[in-house]
Scaffold this motif. Structure first.
Motif, PDB file in Angstrom:
ATOM      1  N   LYS A  13      -6.703  10.143   9.213  1.00 56.08           N
ATOM      2  CA  LYS A  13      -6.364   9.995   7.783  1.00 56.08           C
ATOM      3  C   LYS A  13      -6.532   8.532   7.344  1.00 56.08           C
ATOM      4  CE  LYS A  13      -2.334  10.383   4.814  1.00 56.08           C
ATOM      5  NZ  LYS A  13      -1.536   9.204   5.122  1.00 56.08           N
ATOM      6  N   ALA A  52      -5.956  -1.799  -0.877  1.00 49.91           N
ATOM      7  CA  ALA A  52      -5.754  -0.722   0.113  1.00 49.91           C
ATOM      8  C   ALA A  52      -5.030  -1.209   1.353  1.00 49.91           C
ATOM      9  CB  ALA A  52      -7.107  -0.135   0.517  1.00 49.91           C
ATOM     10  N   GLY A  53      -5.047  -2.513   1.586  1.00 53.43           N
ATOM     11  CA  GLY A  53      -4.410  -3.047   2.785  1.00 53.43           C
ATOM     12  C   GLY A  53      -5.411  -3.268   3.905  1.00 53.43           C
ATOM     13  N   LEU A 108      -1.101  -1.812   3.526  1.00 53.73           N
ATOM     14  CA  LEU A 108      -1.642  -0.562   4.084  1.00 53.73           C
ATOM     15  C   LEU A 108      -0.505   0.389   4.455  1.00 53.73           C
ATOM     16  CD1 LEU A 108      -4.657   0.377   5.762  1.00 53.73           C
ATOM     17  CD2 LEU A 108      -2.719   0.784   7.232  1.00 53.73           C
ATOM     18  N   VAL A 128       2.493   0.541   3.183  1.00 49.12           N
ATOM     19  CA  VAL A 128       3.105   1.092   1.953  1.00 49.12           C
ATOM     20  C   VAL A 128       2.254   2.246   1.436  1.00 49.12           C
ATOM     21  CG1 VAL A 128       3.564   0.625  -0.494  1.00 49.12           C
ATOM     22  CG2 VAL A 128       4.344  -0.984   1.230  1.00 49.12           C
ATOM     23  N   ARG A 129       0.954   2.018   1.379  1.00 51.74           N
ATOM     24  CA  ARG A 129       0.069   3.050   0.814  1.00 51.74           C
ATOM     25  C   ARG A 129       0.006   4.295   1.695  1.00 51.74           C
ATOM     26  NH1 ARG A 129      -3.800   1.305  -3.499  1.00 51.74           N
ATOM     27  NH2 ARG A 129      -4.893   3.223  -3.068  1.00 51.74           N
ATOM     28  N   GLN A 130      -0.052   4.089   2.997  1.00 47.55           N
ATOM     29  CA  GLN A 130      -0.232   5.232   3.893  1.00 47.55           C
ATOM     30  C   GLN A 130       1.062   6.024   4.086  1.00 47.55           C
ATOM     31  OE1 GLN A 130      -3.067   6.418   5.353  1.00 47.55           O
ATOM     32  NE2 GLN A 130      -4.322   4.879   4.355  1.00 47.55           N
ATOM     33  N   LEU A 165       6.199   4.944   1.524  1.00 51.98           N
ATOM     34  CA  LEU A 165       7.542   4.373   1.420  1.00 51.98           C
ATOM     35  C   LEU A 165       7.515   3.303   0.323  1.00 51.98           C
ATOM     36  CD1 LEU A 165       8.319   3.834   5.218  1.00 51.98           C
ATOM     37  CD2 LEU A 165       9.432   5.475   3.720  1.00 51.98           C
TER      38      LEU A 165
END
Lengths: 203, 109
Positions: free
Chosen positions: A15, A72-73, B39, B41-43, B46
């Motif tokens: 994912k 996106a990080g 990343l 936070v987004r994934q 939370l």
């Protein structure tokens, strides 16, 4: 009942890897690349097509670093995943090369032998796009690329068949395919930019 | 067939990993080499505050290694699971998988 459809670490990793491509930048870059290759063919300097990936890969890397990562990080994937991506890329490049060279050789041989040259000419026109369709399809299964790659392979395959039927020059087929990639990528990129959530990192 | 002696271990399971949000975060860090705050936070979905608080706890327990740096003018906080955190996650997973690996049928007695 598991609403996420995720059942273990491997699914989580997949994912994360799939979402790595959600910014649409790779679609835009691939589209521009295919379009530029088409242009080099139209201008009768196909050899310059080799320079296209060399020029566009750094552009993608910079755009990703400057635009995508802040939104996106950042992630560094495992060594296994990195090695897998590298190995698969080599397989895809070799597959594409072998297909194109084989078809080219067959075509030259058949033409010199005077075997069904008219039909062959028609079929050969669609081969470059057909090769792209196969590579895009393989990327889904070998790379875990996002689901939309299946849509892309159908689109490219359709262009290839249309090319064979109508005799459309492969250069224009590449322009059309490139345009399709850029259009989808632009929509994804816009959606990605709109998904930006501003927040402060912990201090 | 489940090993019933495993059920005793469940009572002593690592509570730091057992908390759902921390489990999810550790699962994400378990499958990659490192990831930054944005990343995660987004994934994980939370909230930044929630994630920050859980990461502090994991850092205190030396389950994650935290590196702070600047990319241009932007601060970036990178997390990486330590060997201790990795072992804790594997142990937790093994215990819970063993305990839950029981044929449940249709749930009727």
């Amino acid at each position: 009942m598991n609403p996420t459809g995720i059942s273990g670490p491997q699914d989580v990793e997949r994912k994360i890897f799939e979402s790595f491509w959600d910014d649409g930048l790779i679609d835009i870059i691939v589209g521009l690349g295919l379009g530029l290759i088409g242009v080099t063919w139209i201008l009768s300097v196909p050899v310059l097509g080799i320079l296209v990936p060399i020029a566009l890969v750094p552009v993608w890397a910079i755009a990703r670093r400057q635009i995508s990562i802040p939104i996106a990080g950042y992630v560094k994937f495992s060594r296994e995943r990195s090695e897998d991506v590298h190995r698969t890329s080599v397989i895809l490049i070799i597959t594409g090369y072998v297909v194109l060279v084989s078809v080219g050789t067959l075509y030259v041989f058949a033409r010199s032998a005077g075997i069904g040259s008219d039909l062959l000419s028609r079929l050969v026109v669609g081969v470059p796009a057909l090769t792209i369709a196969v590579l895009v399809l393989l990327s889904r299964f070998l790379f875990d690329m996002p689901f939309r790659t299946l849509g892309y392979s159908i689109m490219v395959l359709s262009v290839s068949i249309l090319g064979m039927v109508s005799g459309l020059d492969p250069a224009y087929q590449f322009l059309a395919i490139g345009g399709g990639f850029v259009a989808v990528g632009s929509v994804l990129f816009r959606r990605f930019l709109l998904s930006d959530r501003k927040f402060d990192e912990p201090t | 067939m489940a090993d019933m002696s495993n059920l005793g271990e469940v009572l002593n399971v690592d509570r730091l990993v057992h908390e759902p949000a921390r489990f999810v975060v550790m699962m994400h860090l378990f499958v990659v080499e490192e990831a930054d705050f944005v990343l995660l936070v987004r994934q994980t979905k939370l909230s930044p505050g929630n994630l920050s608080s859980h990461m502090s706890k994991l850092e205190e327990a030396e389950y994650v290694q935290v590196t702070k740096r600047f990319v241009g003018k932007r601060p970036q906080t990178i997390f990486r699971l330590t060997p201790k955190g990795r072992t804790a996650f594997i142990d937790y997973r093994r215990t819970m998988t063993g305990a839950l690996d029981v044929p449940v049928g249709d749930g009727k007695r």
